[in-house]
Design an enzyme around this catalytic site. Structure first.
Site, PDB file in Angstrom:
ATOM      1  N   GLU A  54      -9.270 -10.648  -7.485  1.00  0.00           N
ATOM      2  CA  GLU A  54      -8.303  -9.546  -7.385  1.00  0.00           C
ATOM      3  C   GLU A  54      -7.263  -9.606  -8.508  1.00  0.00           C
ATOM      4  O   GLU A  54      -6.894  -8.577  -9.081  1.00  0.00           O
ATOM      5  CB  GLU A  54      -7.632  -9.572  -6.007  1.00  0.00           C
ATOM      6  CG  GLU A  54      -8.612  -9.215  -4.893  1.00  0.00           C
ATOM      7  CD  GLU A  54      -8.136  -9.549  -3.490  1.00  0.00           C
ATOM      8  OE1 GLU A  54      -8.899  -9.319  -2.541  1.00  0.00           O
ATOM      9  OE2 GLU A  54      -6.990 -10.045  -3.322  1.00  0.00           O
ATOM     10  N   TYR A  72     -11.989  -2.931  -2.878  1.00  0.00           N
ATOM     11  CA  TYR A  72     -12.488  -2.968  -1.502  1.00  0.00           C
ATOM     12  C   TYR A  72     -14.019  -3.017  -1.440  1.00  0.00           C
ATOM     13  O   TYR A  72     -14.601  -2.674  -0.412  1.00  0.00           O
ATOM     14  CB  TYR A  72     -11.932  -1.786  -0.708  1.00  0.00           C
ATOM     15  CG  TYR A  72     -10.491  -2.005  -0.243  1.00  0.00           C
ATOM     16  CD1 TYR A  72     -10.152  -3.121   0.514  1.00  0.00           C
ATOM     17  CD2 TYR A  72      -9.488  -1.095  -0.544  1.00  0.00           C
ATOM     18  CE1 TYR A  72      -8.853  -3.326   0.950  1.00  0.00           C
ATOM     19  CE2 TYR A  72      -8.173  -1.296  -0.108  1.00  0.00           C
ATOM     20  CZ  TYR A  72      -7.870  -2.413   0.642  1.00  0.00           C
ATOM     21  OH  TYR A  72      -6.586  -2.623   1.086  1.00  0.00           O
ATOM     22  N   HIS A  89      -1.592  -5.484   1.481  1.00  0.00           N
ATOM     23  CA  HIS A  89      -2.809  -6.262   1.252  1.00  0.00           C
ATOM     24  C   HIS A  89      -2.403  -7.637   0.728  1.00  0.00           C
ATOM     25  O   HIS A  89      -1.477  -7.742  -0.063  1.00  0.00           O
ATOM     26  CB  HIS A  89      -3.709  -5.587   0.206  1.00  0.00           C
ATOM     27  CG  HIS A  89      -4.786  -6.506  -0.282  1.00  0.00           C
ATOM     28  ND1 HIS A  89      -5.995  -6.638   0.365  1.00  0.00           N
ATOM     29  CD2 HIS A  89      -4.810  -7.393  -1.311  1.00  0.00           C
ATOM     30  CE1 HIS A  89      -6.720  -7.559  -0.266  1.00  0.00           C
ATOM     31  NE2 HIS A  89      -6.016  -8.028  -1.295  1.00  0.00           N
ATOM     32  N   LYS A 131       0.836  -1.202   0.000  1.00  0.00           N
ATOM     33  CA  LYS A 131       0.000   0.000   0.000  1.00  0.00           C
ATOM     34  C   LYS A 131       0.879   1.264   0.000  1.00  0.00           C
ATOM     35  O   LYS A 131       2.094   1.172   0.235  1.00  0.00           O
ATOM     36  CB  LYS A 131      -0.924  -0.037   1.230  1.00  0.00           C
ATOM     37  CG  LYS A 131      -1.885  -1.242   1.253  1.00  0.00           C
ATOM     38  CD  LYS A 131      -2.758  -1.187   2.501  1.00  0.00           C
ATOM     39  CE  LYS A 131      -3.663  -2.395   2.618  1.00  0.00           C
ATOM     40  NZ  LYS A 131      -4.555  -2.309   3.806  1.00  0.00           N
ATOM     41  N   ASN A 163      -1.610  -0.203   7.454  1.00  0.00           N
ATOM     42  CA  ASN A 163      -1.076  -1.543   7.747  1.00  0.00           C
ATOM     43  C   ASN A 163      -0.267  -2.146   6.596  1.00  0.00           C
ATOM     44  O   ASN A 163      -0.131  -3.363   6.483  1.00  0.00           O
ATOM     45  CB  ASN A 163      -2.175  -2.482   8.257  1.00  0.00           C
ATOM     46  CG  ASN A 163      -3.259  -2.726   7.226  1.00  0.00           C
ATOM     47  OD1 ASN A 163      -3.173  -2.237   6.098  1.00  0.00           O
ATOM     48  ND2 ASN A 163      -4.262  -3.500   7.591  1.00  0.00           N
TER      49      ASN A 163
END
Ligand code: GDP
Ligand code: MG
Length: 151
Positions: A127, A50, A116, A10, A113
């Site tokens: 995905e 998402y 992914h 990310k 965080n």
């Protein structure tokens, strides 16, 4: 064909220069990289990626965050790669992730965080096809595989 997982570093992971460290960990585990690209995701891509969280209070911020800067999107292949990379990533909240995991070693906030990774086969398939076209998935046989897999 063996299993594939979609993994994305990310914008916080990229900004914090964790790209090399993260790729190193997955590579050294023995998994095979099948695709990689460096992109700033569009609003549309982020919303679709998402989509399962559309009704959650953090959805808007999450989409804003993931579109805020470049992401390193990858596909990794190998035996049990989906569950294994999830273990290497750690749980969603970095403060609850075990030391030794990527989130446990490098993160503090749930909204920052770092990485992914697909959570199950069905999401991995979705995905991978969302982020990559078929011709971006590279077919090859690593010669080292005989030293990684017993058979
Ligand atoms: P993951 O599969 O471990 O990444 O977690 P989820 O699929 O549950 O959530 C997707 C992403 O949304 C997470 O990686 C977090 O970045 C973010 N997220 C999840 N829960 C929360 C939350 O309670 N607050 C905030 N700010 N972000 C969250
Ligand atoms: Mg998830």
């Amino acid at each position: 064909m063996t299993e594939r997982s979609f993994v994305a570093i990310k914008p916080d992971g990229v900004e914090r220069k964790l790209t090399g460290e993260i790729i190193k960990r997955i590579e050294q585990k023995g998994f095979k990289m099948v695709a990689m690209k460096f992109i700033k995701p569009s609003q549309e891509l982020a919303e679709e990626h998402y989509g399962e969280h559309k009704e959650k209070p953090f959805y808007k911020g999450l989409v804003e965050f993931i579109t805020s800067g470049p992401v390193v999107a990858m596909v990794w292949e190998g035996k049990d790669v989906i569950a294994t990379i999830r273990k290497m990533v750690g749980v969603t909240d970095p403060l609850k992730s075990d030391p030794g995991t990527i989130r446990g070693d490098f993160g503090i906030s749930i909204g920052r965080n770092i990485i992914h990774a697909s959570d199950k086969l069905e999401s991995a398939k979705k995905e991978i096809s969302l982020w990559f076209s078929q011709d971006e998935l590279v077919e090859y046989t690593p010669t080292l595989d005989k030293w990684i897999y017993e058979n």
